[in-house]
Scaffold this active site. Structure first.
Site, PDB file in Angstrom:
ATOM      1  N   ALA A 311       0.788  -1.227   0.000  1.00  0.00           N
ATOM      2  CA  ALA A 311       0.000   0.000   0.000  1.00  0.00           C
ATOM      3  C   ALA A 311       0.823   1.282   0.000  1.00  0.00           C
ATOM      4  CB  ALA A 311      -0.949   0.005   1.198  1.00  0.00           C
ATOM      5  N   PRO A 313       3.220   4.405  -0.861  1.00  0.00           N
ATOM      6  CA  PRO A 313       2.987   5.379   0.223  1.00  0.00           C
ATOM      7  C   PRO A 313       1.521   5.732   0.469  1.00  0.00           C
ATOM      8  CG  PRO A 313       3.689   6.523  -1.753  1.00  0.00           C
ATOM      9  CD  PRO A 313       3.738   5.050  -2.084  1.00  0.00           C
ATOM     10  N   GLY A 315      -1.257   6.224  -2.137  1.00  0.00           N
ATOM     11  CA  GLY A 315      -2.125   6.864  -3.124  1.00  0.00           C
ATOM     12  C   GLY A 315      -3.307   6.003  -3.527  1.00  0.00           C
ATOM     13  N   ASP A 335       1.847  -2.879   4.187  1.00  0.00           N
ATOM     14  CA  ASP A 335       3.141  -2.633   3.554  1.00  0.00           C
ATOM     15  C   ASP A 335       4.241  -3.241   4.402  1.00  0.00           C
ATOM     16  OD1 ASP A 335       3.918  -0.775   1.036  1.00  0.00           O
ATOM     17  OD2 ASP A 335       5.598  -0.928   2.433  1.00  0.00           O
ATOM     18  N   ASP A 368       5.029  -8.557   5.638  1.00  0.00           N
ATOM     19  CA  ASP A 368       5.622  -8.995   4.380  1.00  0.00           C
ATOM     20  C   ASP A 368       4.512  -9.526   3.477  1.00  0.00           C
ATOM     21  OD1 ASP A 368       7.002 -10.229   2.285  1.00  0.00           O
ATOM     22  OD2 ASP A 368       8.631 -10.904   3.579  1.00  0.00           O
ATOM     23  N   CYS A 439       3.938   0.686 -12.246  1.00  0.00           N
ATOM     24  CA  CYS A 439       4.161   1.952 -12.940  1.00  0.00           C
ATOM     25  C   CYS A 439       5.385   1.785 -13.835  1.00  0.00           C
ATOM     26  CB  CYS A 439       4.350   3.086 -11.946  1.00  0.00           C
ATOM     27  SG  CYS A 439       4.374   4.702 -12.765  1.00  0.00           S
TER      28      CYS A 439
END
Length: 507
Positions: A311, A313, A315, A335, A368, A439
């Protein structure tokens, strides 16, 4: 903070505001010892950020802090922003100019002096800064970072660079062939990235071997144009009209998107309070597509459970949390590091408060992601794997990534991406869906990962992600590839280069 539209994203001829060619170039007649000793505040900030980036920092994090600390805003902040990001984008081209002007490799120059020269050349070749002003300021900065000897060198180089136009410098330093080497200097990208992205354009079905050369040049050019500041109004917490009232205009694809032409997004109340945020429209569409996949209701009538496996940072988690609240679902945002988990918790604060008030379960935790499938088998209805990747799809917003990333990074990321996707499948109930997103359009991080995982399993099937994205978009979203996965592109869609594959776990 994303880079605002404060200036040109790449080299161009110098013109006045009316688009006419400027008159004869002015050379500085001021002796180096009489010039600015330190440089203007905006230039000092840009240099400090470039030096920090050279030490491993990220410009999008360092620059806003530096601007706030110096209390710079308006035109000065816009100047510092363009100087920072423009210099980073065109570093490869400027280094070729510097090497030609100094008759020495840039590796022999002091790092601070090299950054000063890059900044000075960007002002001369790509901004509307008079040559003498750019030279004076560069000399002052060089003196402050490396002393009088460096100032003399910078003065000589700036004089030499200003004697020729950007077109003349291109003719001098850009090779005619081979193609990758030409594009590397002309569009300022490492050769390995150019080759990988060209193959990605072909592999994702946007180009053929015959059209690949033209397609890669168009993509590289788009990386050197400043990206718009995209905002998201998190549903149930903010409304797009609130962003429009603060000076933004309607976004292109997402029903919750707005765009700023410039300025500090943090000046908008909804952004400052976390009810809205800076988020690329492609990123918004990925989260919305996962939330929109039709699912059969639980036989016992229980609530849907959603999971954002990676998750930080925060967004996509912020938009997923808002959608989960709207649909009456629970969400876990996970995360691997405490630091990133803290960032997620911070960006989800308004949603956490809303969930508590509504009696919904919204949890932010550290763990993890590779172990979730074993620890919580078949627990979740919708799982997002926003996998760690090279970020080659966000080179407009993260220009330093093109110089920092190496082909060897793929070696470590590949196994991790596969392990996370496998864990997500194990954590999904029969009938549930998994969204794998990056991305990056690199085939080793996208198509190959999904193919390798799916071919070893008989309990998942791919859903056409292109149809899902088109369903949630406000416009006709096309050119997403051959399917069933979808790939967005900066030069086609105006988004970051987001990849999405959607898997449904068989019942």
């Amino acid at each position: 903070m994303s880079d605002a539209r404060s200036g040109s994203g790449g080299p161009r001829g110098q013109h006045d505001g009316g688009g006419q060619r400027r008159g004869p170039r002015q050379k500085s007649r001021t002796a180096p010892a009489q010039r600015s000793r330190q440089g203007s505040p905006a230039r000092r900030i840009a240099l400090a950020v470039l030096r920090a980036v050279g030490d491993g920092a990220y410009a999008n994090l360092e620059l806003p802090k530096a601007l706030r600390h110096a209390r710079l805003d308006g035109r000065d902040a816009a100047f510092a922003t363009e100087l920072t990001y423009g210099t980073l984008r065109m570093q490869g081209f400027y280094d070729a100019v510097i090497a030609e002007a100094t008759r020495r490799p840039t590796s022999r120059l002091d790092g601070g002096v090299l950054d000063v020269l890059r900044m000075g050349i960007h002002q001369v070749l790509a901004m509307r800064v008079p040559d003498h002003a750019a030279a004076d300021q560069a000399v002052g900065l060089a003196r402050s970072v490396a002393g009088p000897g460096a100032a003399s060198l910078v003065n000589a180089v700036m004089r030499r660079v200003s004697e020729s136009s950007v077109e003349e410098w291109r003719e001098r330093v850009v090779p005619t062939e081979p193609l990758a080497e030409r594009l590397a200097i002309e569009h300022s990208h490492p050769v390995w990235i150019i080759k990988a992205l060209r193959q990605a354009l072909i592999g994702h079905g946007l180009a053929t071997p015959e059209t690949g050369d033209a397609a890669i040049e168009e993509l590289l050019a788009s990386h050197n144009v400043p990206a718009p500041v995209s905002l998201v109004a998190r549903p149930g917490l903010a409304d797009v009209d609130e962003l429009l009232g603060a000076g933004a205009h309607v976004g292109r694809w997402s029903p919750f998107a707005a765009e700023l032409d410039g300025g500090d997004p943090g000046a908008i109340e909804a952004v400052r309070e976390g009810r809205a945020a800076v988020q690329d429209e492609g990123s918004q569409l990925l989260a919305l597509a996962l939330a929109a996949v039709p699912l059969d209701a639980h036989e016992d009538g229980s609530t849907e459970r959603w999971l954002d496996l990676c998750a930080g940072p925060g967004g996509k988690a912020g938009l997923l949390a808002a959608e989960a609240l709207a649909q009456g679902a629970d969400l876990v945002a996970n995360d691997v590091s405490d630091h990133r988990t803290d960032l997620v918790r911070q960006t989800l604060r308004p949603a956490l408060d809303a969930a508590q008030a509504a009696g919904r379960h919204l949890e932010v935790r550290t763990g993890d992601g590779r172990e979730v499938g074993v620890d919580e088998p078949e627990r979740y209805d919708r799982v997002l794997v926003d996998a760690p990747c090279t970020g080659l799809g966000a080179l407009r917003r993260r220009p330093e990534a093109r110089w920092r990333r190496q082909p060897s990074d793929l070696v470590g990321l590949g196994p991790l991406q596969r392990d996370l996707l496998i864990s997500a499948i194990e954590a999904t109930r029969p009938g549930g869906v998994i969204a794998y997103a990056t991305c990056s359009p690199h085939l080793s991080e996208t198509t190959f990962v999904v193919r390798d995982v799916v071919k070893k399993r008989d309990d998942v099937e791919q859903v056409d992600a292109r149809e899902l994205l088109d369903q949630v978009a406000t416009g006709d979203l096309t050119d997403l590839g051959a399917g069933p996965a979808a790939q967005m592109w900066p030069h086609i869609h105006g988004t970051d280069g987001m990849f999405l594959a959607v898997l449904r776990k068989r019942g």
